[in-house]
Design a protein around this motif. Structure first.
Motif, mmCIF file in Angstrom:
data_model
loop_
_atom_site.group_PDB
_atom_site.id
_atom_site.type_symbol
_atom_site.label_atom_id
_atom_site.label_comp_id
_atom_site.label_asym_id
_atom_site.label_seq_id
_atom_site.Cartn_x
_atom_site.Cartn_y
_atom_site.Cartn_z
ATOM 1 N N UNK A 100 0.854 -1.184 0.000
ATOM 2 C CA UNK A 100 0.000 0.000 0.000
ATOM 3 C C UNK A 100 0.887 1.231 0.000
ATOM 4 N N UNK A 101 0.871 1.968 -1.102
ATOM 5 C CA UNK A 101 1.757 3.118 -1.255
ATOM 6 C C UNK A 101 0.947 4.403 -1.266
ATOM 7 N N UNK A 102 0.827 5.021 -0.094
ATOM 8 C CA UNK A 102 0.166 6.319 -0.034
ATOM 9 C C UNK A 102 -1.290 6.311 0.383
ATOM 10 N N UNK A 128 4.366 4.940 3.243
ATOM 11 C CA UNK A 128 3.819 6.297 3.322
ATOM 12 C C UNK A 128 2.287 6.320 3.439
ATOM 13 N N UNK A 129 1.765 5.505 4.341
ATOM 14 C CA UNK A 129 0.309 5.460 4.570
ATOM 15 C C UNK A 129 -0.043 6.112 5.898
ATOM 16 N N UNK A 130 -1.335 6.253 6.140
ATOM 17 C CA UNK A 130 -1.840 6.626 7.463
ATOM 18 C C UNK A 130 -1.307 5.588 8.465
ATOM 19 N N UNK A 131 -1.141 6.003 9.724
ATOM 20 C CA UNK A 131 -0.560 5.113 10.739
ATOM 21 C C UNK A 131 -1.439 3.868 10.970
ATOM 22 N N UNK A 195 -4.305 10.339 -6.132
ATOM 23 C CA UNK A 195 -3.267 10.361 -7.176
ATOM 24 C C UNK A 195 -2.935 8.996 -7.768
ATOM 25 N N UNK A 196 -3.342 7.934 -7.127
ATOM 26 C CA UNK A 196 -2.930 6.606 -7.604
ATOM 27 C C UNK A 196 -1.462 6.378 -7.311
ATOM 28 N N UNK A 197 -0.816 5.553 -8.109
ATOM 29 C CA UNK A 197 0.603 5.247 -7.898
ATOM 30 C C UNK A 197 1.495 6.289 -8.572
#
Lengths: 237, 237
Positions: A100-102, A128-131, A195-197
């Motif tokens: 999961x990126x972002x 780089x995700x939510x905690x 934004x997607x990837x």
């Protein structure tokens, strides 16, 4: 003995865990409610239990007043039990990996972890995700997080370090889901809600896939990821 | 001319639309932000536009101060435009129907409407769900709701009135998704997040289906419904 004050040192320490920086500092987090308490109990990660329920017993159980419990809880009408837990330990990387990126929405992260477990993507990489230990994420996972191997790592680093994996990104101009080649070691990467990837990641994947829709709009990322994992889970490799 | 006071009668009327009873009384609802404004514009349902963006022009445009816009908006950092819209009109029942019986989470309802459009379940029936015109539902649909035929009706009444439809409920002990028989007129029924479908409904369906998982837990209902609709959309009837 019952803790009646929110100034009790144990309660004060637990309250700090509502903030990410203290969760990271102490390597602890909070789970609320009976279901998550039961799930956490299976994994030997509970440090303290705060409760108003006298039927719960043990060395690490602290009885508190309703007022203290309400203060500790993030839900508006909390259940009678809340635990402070040790953060989860990393295990071995499994054959199926969800990256999961972002992802920034706590509900989406929770849903994706729940689906990852359901469809046996037993390793989840967070870039780089939510905690993970955000209270809404934890509620959303319904306990699935305890069963998974979840680690923080850059998507690009995973691709570089694990070349044996076939890695599928997701993109609106990707190949149809039905065209994917299934192999034993397989990773799926999902991007940010808006934004997607990033192109940096899209350029490093083996291939990128899309889910065919009526073309009006894209799908919610939690839904898209779950459909892909379900599809992969049904196919022999 | 710019509206500077939240006591302006138009603003006061619009503020009432934050409550379901007034949405029902006036047959109006609010959408926020540029994307939903654009989508709503395609359907001739906009009554008023409140905005701080002077590039938006028209007879039904009212310029307001930031303070007024912030008061009207339900999001914390609102975009510069917000519209009061007429509620959606019913259209003909389509071949593929999604029936939601008891969905209470606004995010789940929004996600399911978005997926219904993506997978061409163009009629959605709401039976005892959270209000369609709730701000979180509207945000979750990303505009999909404008394209769909959405009506309120009891699931059981639909089954009685439309006997030509094959109707699948969802239940943990149902037949596997892969066993469903696809026909032209097909309806899927999803139940409440906690309780699932009532036995009253389950007994009236043609058959009930389940999505095979690793058995630890059920799926989020938005995910489950989307997986089923995706599966149906890929098969010839």
């Amino acid at each position: 003995m019952e803790i009646t004050s929110v100034n009790n040192p144990l309660v004060k320490d637990a309250l700090k865990l509502h903030q990410k920086k203290y969760r990271d500092m102490f390597n602890l987090f909070i789970v609320e409610g009976y279901h998550l308490f039961e799930e956490a109990s299976k994994f030997d990660i509970i440090k303290y239990i705060f409760t108003t329920d006298k039927s719960i017993k043990g060395d690490n159980v602290f009885y508190v007043t309703n007022q203290v419990l309400t203060k500790l809880a993030k839900t508006k009408s909390p259940q009678k039990v809340l635990c402070v837990c040790h953060k989860l330990k990393n295990k071995d990387i499994t054959n199926k990996v969800l990256i999961l990126a972002g992802i920034q929405d706590p509900g989406n992260l929770g849903t994706l972890l729940r689906s990852a477990l359901a469809f046996e993507f037993n390793t989840v990489i967070l870039d780089n995700t939510v905690d993970l230990y955000n209270d809404k994420v934890i509620r959303g996972t319904q306990g699935a997080m305890f069963y998974l191997n979840i680690l923080e790592m850059k998507a690009v680093d995973f691709i570089n370090e694990y070349p044996e994996y076939i890695v599928y990104g997701t993109a609106l101009d990707g190949i149809p889901l039905e065209k994917i080649r299934i192999q034993k070691e397989l990773a799926i990467i999902l991007g940010n809600e808006g934004q997607g990837l990033t192109s940096k990641i899209l350029n490093k994947t083996t291939n990128n896939i899309t889910i065919r829709t009526n073309d009006v709009d894209s799908l919610n990322v939690g839904v898209a990821g779950s459909i892909i994992m379900h599809y992969v889970s049904r196919l022999p490799f």
